[in-house]
Design a protein around this motif. Structure first.
Motif, PDB file in Angstrom:
ATOM      1  N   HIS A 193       0.863  -1.188   0.042  1.00  0.00           N
ATOM      2  CA  HIS A 193      -0.008  -0.276  -0.091  1.00  0.00           C
ATOM      3  C   HIS A 193       1.032   1.356   0.051  1.00  0.00           C
ATOM      4  O   HIS A 193       0.600   2.135  -0.559  1.00  0.00           O
ATOM      5  N   ASP A 194       1.894   1.224   0.662  1.00  0.00           N
ATOM      6  CA  ASP A 194       2.945   2.198   0.572  1.00  0.00           C
ATOM      7  C   ASP A 194       3.464   2.677  -0.654  1.00  0.00           C
ATOM      8  O   ASP A 194       3.538   3.726  -1.179  1.00  0.00           O
ATOM      9  N   VAL A 195       3.650   1.592  -1.315  1.00  0.00           N
ATOM     10  CA  VAL A 195       4.272   1.708  -2.859  1.00  0.00           C
ATOM     11  C   VAL A 195       3.286   2.154  -3.828  1.00  0.00           C
ATOM     12  O   VAL A 195       3.461   3.076  -4.592  1.00  0.00           O
ATOM     13  N   ALA A 196       2.059   1.727  -3.647  1.00  0.00           N
ATOM     14  CA  ALA A 196       0.895   2.135  -4.414  1.00  0.00           C
ATOM     15  C   ALA A 196       0.640   3.676  -4.109  1.00  0.00           C
ATOM     16  O   ALA A 196       0.199   4.388  -5.107  1.00  0.00           O
ATOM     17  N   LEU A 197       0.513   4.031  -2.903  1.00  0.00           N
ATOM     18  CA  LEU A 197       0.200   5.370  -2.306  1.00  0.00           C
ATOM     19  C   LEU A 197       1.087   6.471  -2.967  1.00  0.00           C
ATOM     20  O   LEU A 197       0.901   7.456  -3.447  1.00  0.00           O
ATOM     21  N   ALA A 198       2.566   6.026  -2.880  1.00  0.00           N
ATOM     22  CA  ALA A 198       3.467   7.101  -3.369  1.00  0.00           C
ATOM     23  C   ALA A 198       3.479   7.220  -5.149  1.00  0.00           C
ATOM     24  O   ALA A 198       3.501   8.199  -5.272  1.00  0.00           O
ATOM     25  N   ILE A 199       2.972   6.247  -5.861  1.00  0.00           N
ATOM     26  CA  ILE A 199       2.593   6.390  -7.204  1.00  0.00           C
ATOM     27  C   ILE A 199       1.434   7.098  -7.511  1.00  0.00           C
ATOM     28  O   ILE A 199       1.539   8.048  -8.140  1.00  0.00           O
ATOM     29  N   ILE A 200       0.350   7.003  -6.738  1.00  0.00           N
ATOM     30  CA  ILE A 200      -0.803   7.440  -6.964  1.00  0.00           C
ATOM     31  C   ILE A 200      -0.880   9.090  -6.614  1.00  0.00           C
ATOM     32  O   ILE A 200      -1.233   9.835  -7.366  1.00  0.00           O
ATOM     33  N   GLY A 201      -0.232   9.155  -5.486  1.00  0.00           N
ATOM     34  CA  GLY A 201       0.074  10.435  -4.863  1.00  0.00           C
ATOM     35  C   GLY A 201       0.702  11.607  -6.291  1.00  0.00           C
ATOM     36  O   GLY A 201       0.588  12.638  -6.244  1.00  0.00           O
ATOM     37  N   LYS A 202       1.747  10.881  -6.968  1.00  0.00           N
ATOM     38  CA  LYS A 202       2.406  11.379  -7.900  1.00  0.00           C
ATOM     39  C   LYS A 202       1.524  11.517  -9.335  1.00  0.00           C
ATOM     40  O   LYS A 202       1.919  12.527 -10.093  1.00  0.00           O
ATOM     41  N   VAL A 203       0.993  10.574  -9.672  1.00  0.00           N
ATOM     42  CA  VAL A 203       0.397  10.384 -11.256  1.00  0.00           C
ATOM     43  C   VAL A 203      -1.177  11.200 -11.116  1.00  0.00           C
ATOM     44  O   VAL A 203      -1.771  11.601 -12.288  1.00  0.00           O
ATOM     45  N   PHE A 204      -1.979  10.848 -10.134  1.00  0.00           N
ATOM     46  CA  PHE A 204      -3.408  11.172 -10.121  1.00  0.00           C
ATOM     47  C   PHE A 204      -3.707  12.401 -10.747  1.00  0.00           C
ATOM     48  O   PHE A 204      -4.662  12.620 -11.536  1.00  0.00           O
ATOM     49  N   LYS A 205      -3.300  13.523 -10.096  1.00  0.00           N
ATOM     50  CA  LYS A 205      -3.839  14.935 -10.189  1.00  0.00           C
ATOM     51  C   LYS A 205      -3.630  15.323 -11.516  1.00  0.00           C
ATOM     52  O   LYS A 205      -4.141  15.961 -12.232  1.00  0.00           O
ATOM     53  N   SER A 206      -2.537  14.869 -12.212  1.00  0.00           N
ATOM     54  CA  SER A 206      -2.079  15.345 -13.591  1.00  0.00           C
ATOM     55  C   SER A 206      -2.712  14.481 -14.799  1.00  0.00           C
ATOM     56  O   SER A 206      -2.486  14.794 -15.651  1.00  0.00           O
ATOM     57  N   GLY A 207      -3.246  13.457 -14.198  1.00  0.00           N
ATOM     58  CA  GLY A 207      -3.890  12.395 -15.294  1.00  0.00           C
ATOM     59  C   GLY A 207      -2.735  11.787 -16.052  1.00  0.00           C
ATOM     60  O   GLY A 207      -2.981  11.572 -17.228  1.00  0.00           O
ATOM     61  N   TYR A 208      -1.670  11.681 -15.574  1.00  0.00           N
ATOM     62  CA  TYR A 208      -0.300  10.998 -16.313  1.00  0.00           C
ATOM     63  C   TYR A 208      -0.680   9.823 -17.076  1.00  0.00           C
ATOM     64  O   TYR A 208      -0.188   9.453 -18.098  1.00  0.00           O
ATOM     65  N   VAL A 209      -1.625   8.884 -16.145  1.00  0.00           N
ATOM     66  CA  VAL A 209      -1.758   7.592 -16.796  1.00  0.00           C
ATOM     67  C   VAL A 209      -3.311   7.417 -17.072  1.00  0.00           C
ATOM     68  O   VAL A 209      -3.656   6.229 -17.188  1.00  0.00           O
ATOM     69  N   LYS A 210      -3.864   8.495 -17.282  1.00  0.00           N
ATOM     70  CA  LYS A 210      -5.476   8.352 -17.366  1.00  0.00           C
ATOM     71  C   LYS A 210      -5.671   7.681 -18.552  1.00  0.00           C
ATOM     72  O   LYS A 210      -5.419   7.926 -19.763  1.00  0.00           O
ATOM     73  N   ASN A 211      -6.560   6.509 -18.445  1.00  0.00           N
ATOM     74  CA  ASN A 211      -6.818   5.750 -19.478  1.00  0.00           C
ATOM     75  C   ASN A 211      -5.737   4.912 -20.391  1.00  0.00           C
ATOM     76  O   ASN A 211      -5.916   4.417 -21.487  1.00  0.00           O
ATOM     77  N   LYS A 212      -4.598   4.992 -19.773  1.00  0.00           N
ATOM     78  CA  LYS A 212      -3.509   4.216 -20.387  1.00  0.00           C
ATOM     79  C   LYS A 212      -3.292   2.962 -19.313  1.00  0.00           C
ATOM     80  O   LYS A 212      -4.006   2.504 -18.655  1.00  0.00           O
ATOM     81  N   ILE A 213      -2.337   2.178 -19.913  1.00  0.00           N
ATOM     82  CA  ILE A 213      -1.947   0.853 -19.260  1.00  0.00           C
ATOM     83  C   ILE A 213      -0.727   1.133 -18.623  1.00  0.00           C
ATOM     84  O   ILE A 213       0.328   1.552 -19.173  1.00  0.00           O
ATOM     85  N   MET A 214      -0.649   0.809 -17.390  1.00  0.00           N
ATOM     86  CA  MET A 214       0.597   0.810 -16.599  1.00  0.00           C
ATOM     87  C   MET A 214       1.477  -0.763 -17.038  1.00  0.00           C
ATOM     88  O   MET A 214       0.877  -1.598 -16.376  1.00  0.00           O
ATOM     89  N   GLU A 215       2.550  -0.621 -17.307  1.00  0.00           N
ATOM     90  CA  GLU A 215       3.397  -1.602 -17.554  1.00  0.00           C
ATOM     91  C   GLU A 215       4.481  -1.456 -16.284  1.00  0.00           C
ATOM     92  O   GLU A 215       5.469  -0.719 -16.618  1.00  0.00           O
TER      93      GLU A 215
END
Length: 769
Positions: free
Chosen positions: A208-230
């Motif tokens: 959860h720590d790893v996931a939250l660190a990533i979410i906190g960085k990418v969500f607001k900018s829509g960096y991965v919106k409707n994309k596939i995370m590989e």
């Protein structure tokens, strides 16, 4: 550190990242000239999508999935829709789990009736039925269905099995109906973003720590919106597969379309332990792979995290929060003031600071994110010999499946947790959406679950009650419990403990799961309880429409929980009209009455009578419109009348189709938005026959105003870039202003579905022809 590339990049040999503009380095490393279009085919994502695409055109995908899954909040509606559309048998394995309404705590016989219906459907159509308390939806799919190179579609937004080499997508029920009817999932080829992992998480840092660190960085900018995370890079190997599952399931909270991970021997071991070693194959990017974006994550730098209310992206390091408690918590209190609005509910967090420490009132470790084997084992180790205390703080732990529970018992973890004062429950998703462990008023719950949206934990601000949730990893929740509810990072309690290997025992599945795939019993009857209702009839779209604005929401994001609340509404998910009574109840309680009033006018019109005689407001609006357009012949009897919701960015969160279908059964004809938060919500809107309008300018209309759109069916056959509409103000003189609506790309099938009035009508029309 988590960093985002400004552009695309090449990944060479799975280890070297090279920015797009430095292609000469690709040649230096490989001796080959970098070709961007060819390198795009080198991703893991491309190979899986290509294998499942039936269109022959990789730019416009028509995908068929290997299997599907739903839970007991969604499968009744899906089967009812498919049945109305001509369903004869399930053409692919369809798993129906019972992990959302499994408590059967409210609604009389309603919830268990849904379970009985599900079993009868599995028998009739050839499905797989997982009874209540046996497993949460995603843990069963991980253990029994996911495999390398596969694709799975689920009617739950957290349908994510990328760590097992399966590209899984969570969508509304309409998309599952299409698969049941042997149609396809249609989508433009998505962007693919590399999540490049290096380093190794410290023992105190969980998934959860790893996931939250990533979410906190990418969500607001829509960096991965409707994309596939590989997920690629050497850091993948630093985590075992159970840990990776915990990171992967949270990719939903980034608003990405799906996820996929490179696979290795640990993936093979996981599948082998679960009796499915044959489902393993190595998945890695090609020698040269191009990604549309890159997120680099140094796992060794991540510290225990917390996502404060009211979104998983509202992230802080726990140490950072503890060092700035008052300032940070006040920002949450201010947001709570906006959420409760004019109700008499209030939330205070700064009053929970005692001697400079934040005291929380509840802890929960549950579901597809928190209830995994390694998470619970780590929590038990931290709490071994400790004491949760007998004050207000309490801790509940929900193992994610019966096999996980069995091994936790064997390993002694359940005894350790119970001895510390924690309570152990069965596999249940309720704490994730407000149907279990609802906190007391004005309290703070810390949870290793998937979401902490406003009111999702069960609050009812309209009734004067609000609480809130912060997301944390099981390790830090256990540390907090060991510290009597004082918010504590797992770093204070960690040692060199290693979780013993998981021993999977399938006996509970072997004995209780109904395996009917490939053996439909056509003569078997569906068992319908009194609350299981068919979808009401919906008419096809007319050429001209008159919309009345029934809700206007100017929040930056509107979640599906706000569109149709979770929790107490779950009992009515099999009753379209009963559920619709809750639409927007936590955000705009007057919406249902307004929309019903508009729908009454449409029913009058469809009966052949004149709706203008029933509504002075509508009569005045048409009168003003005739004068403004110089069209005295404009006929209200040939113009469909419906309600419309405006929201800046609707649809973040759950995949459940009811967020749209509830509007439709109340007479909704459209949404107007600046943008749609997720593809799945926009798909739900279209599958239920509503038009997904976009408006770039500020909405110069209010609740009660009318919006007239002429030639909308014709527009749906065109480019949809410019659709003139007329706002008729519901004020003295009915002033009129022209606005320009537009619609983003739709497939030919989506256009026909909307024109037909809903997916059911579309499929019936196909059968007729």
């Amino acid at each position: 550190m988590v960093k985002l590339y400004e552009g695309g990049a090449y990944l060479v040999n799975g280890t070297e990242l090279i920015p797009e503009e430095e292609t000469s380095k690709v040649t230096a490393l490989t001796g080959k000239t970098a070709n961007k279009e060819e390198a795009k085919k080198g991703t893991i994502s491309y190979s899986i999508l290509e294998a499942h695409n039936t269109s022959g055109n990789m730019e416009h995908l028509k995908l068929r999935f290997d299997s599907m899954t739903s839970h007991d909040i969604t499968f009744v509606g899906i089967i009812q829709t498919a049945r109305a559309s001509g369903l004869k048998e399930f053409p692919i394995p369809y798993v129906m789990t019972n992990c959302h309404n499994s408590l059967c705590a409210v609604g009389g016989t309603i919830n268990e009736d849904d379970h009985v219906f599900g079993l009868s459907a599995a028998k009739k159509y050839g499905g797989i039925f997982v009874p209540p308390h046996i497993a949460v939806i995603h843990q069963y799919m991980r253990e029994m269905m996911a495999g390398c190179g596969r694709m799975i579609l689920g009617s739950d937004s957290h349908t994510r099995y990328g760590a097992l080499g399966t590209m899984a997508i969570g969508e509304g029920g309409g998309e599952l109906v299409k698969q049941l009817l042997r149609d396809t999932y249609d989508v433009t080829y998505p962007g693919v973003v590399a999540i490049y992992l290096t380093g190794k998480p410290s023992p105190a840092v969980g998934p959860h720590d790893v996931a939250l660190a990533i979410i906190g960085k990418v969500f607001k900018s829509g960096y991965v919106k409707n994309k596939i995370m590989e997920f690629v890079g050497p850091g993948v190997a630093s985590m075992d597969t159970d840990y990776r599952n915990g990171v992967d399931v949270m990719t939903t909270e980034t608003t990405c379309l799906s996820s996929i991970w490179r696979t290795d021997e640990d993936t093979k071991d996981y599948l082998t332990i679960h009796g499915r070693g044959q489902d393993y194959k190595e998945l890695n990017p090609a020698e040269i792979a191009y990604y549309d974006g890159v997120v680099t994550v140094d796992l060794s730098t991540i510290k225990p995290m917390i996502a404060l209310p009211f979104h998983p992206s509202n992230t802080y390091e726990i140490d950072e929060l503890n060092n700035n408690l008052e300032d940070i918590l006040r920002t949450v209190e201010k947001e709570a003031e906006q959420i409760v609005g004019k109700s008499n509910a209030s939330l205070s967090l700064t009053d929970k600071i005692t001697d400079g420490k934040l005291m929380v009132q509840q802890g929960v470790i549950a579901g597809c994110a928190g209830g995994n084997y390694t998470n619970v084992m780590m929590a038990a180790h931290i709490l071994n010999g400790k004491n949760c205390g007998n004050d207000i703080f309490n801790l509940s732990v929900y193992p994610s499946s019966q096999p996980v529970y069995m091994d936790l018992v064997k390993k002694g973890a359940v005894t350790e947790l119970m001895a510390a004062g924690a309570t152990i429950r069965t596999a249940f998703c309720g704490p994730c959406f407000g149907a279990g462990d609802t906190p007391a008023n004005n309290t703070l719950s810390i949870r290793h679950t998937t979401r902490n949206f406003p009111n999702r934990e069960g609050s009812k601000p309209g009734n004067g009650q609000i609480s809130c949730v912060a997301l944390m990893d099981a390790r830090s929740i256990a540390a907090t419990a060991a510290n009597g509810g004082c918010l504590t990072s797992a770093e204070e309690y960690m040692d060199d403990y290693e979780v013993p290997a998981y021993e999977f025992d399938s006996s509970s599945y072997d004995r209780r799961v109904y395996q009917g795939y490939g053996n439909p019993q056509e003569e078997s009857d569906l068992i319908n309880g009194p609350n299981i209702k068919d979808w009401p009839a919906m008419s096809s779209l007319t050429e001209n429409i008159m919309l009345q604005v029934c809700s206007k929401i100017m929040d930056p994001v509107t979640t599906t929980d706000e569109l149709i609340p979770s929790g107490e509404t779950s009992s009515y998910r099999s009753n379209p009209l009963g559920l619709a009574e809750f639409t927007l109840s936590r955000r705009d309680p007057e919406y249902v009455a307004r929309s019903k009033k508009v729908n009454e006018l449409e029913q009058i019109r469809k009966s052949g009578a004149c709706p203008l005689k029933a509504s002075e407001d509508l009569d005045r609006a048409f009168h003003a419109l005739r004068i403004h357009l110089n069209q005295p012949e404009l006929n209200a009897s040939e113009t469909e009348i419906g309600s419309v919701i405006y929201a800046v960015k609707p649809g973040d969160g759950s995949a459940r189709e009811q967020a749209a279908s509830c509007q439709r059964v109340l007479g909704g004809l459209a949404n107007i938005a600046r943008e749609y938060a997720t593809k799945r919500y926009r798909s739900n809107v279209m599958n239920w026959g509503m038009i997904p309008f976009l408006l770039d300018e500020e909405p110069d209309f209010e609740v009660g105003d009318f919006i007239y759109v002429a030639g909308v069916r014709t527009a749906l056959d065109g480019e949809m870039k410019y659709i003139p509409a007329y706002v008729i103000k519901n004020t003295e003189g009915n002033p009129i202003r022209k606005i320009n609506l537009h619609i983003a790309e739709m497939t030919p099938e989506e256009r026909e579905i909307v024109k037909s009035g809903c997916l059911i009508n579309y499929n019936r029309n196909k059968i007729k022809h």
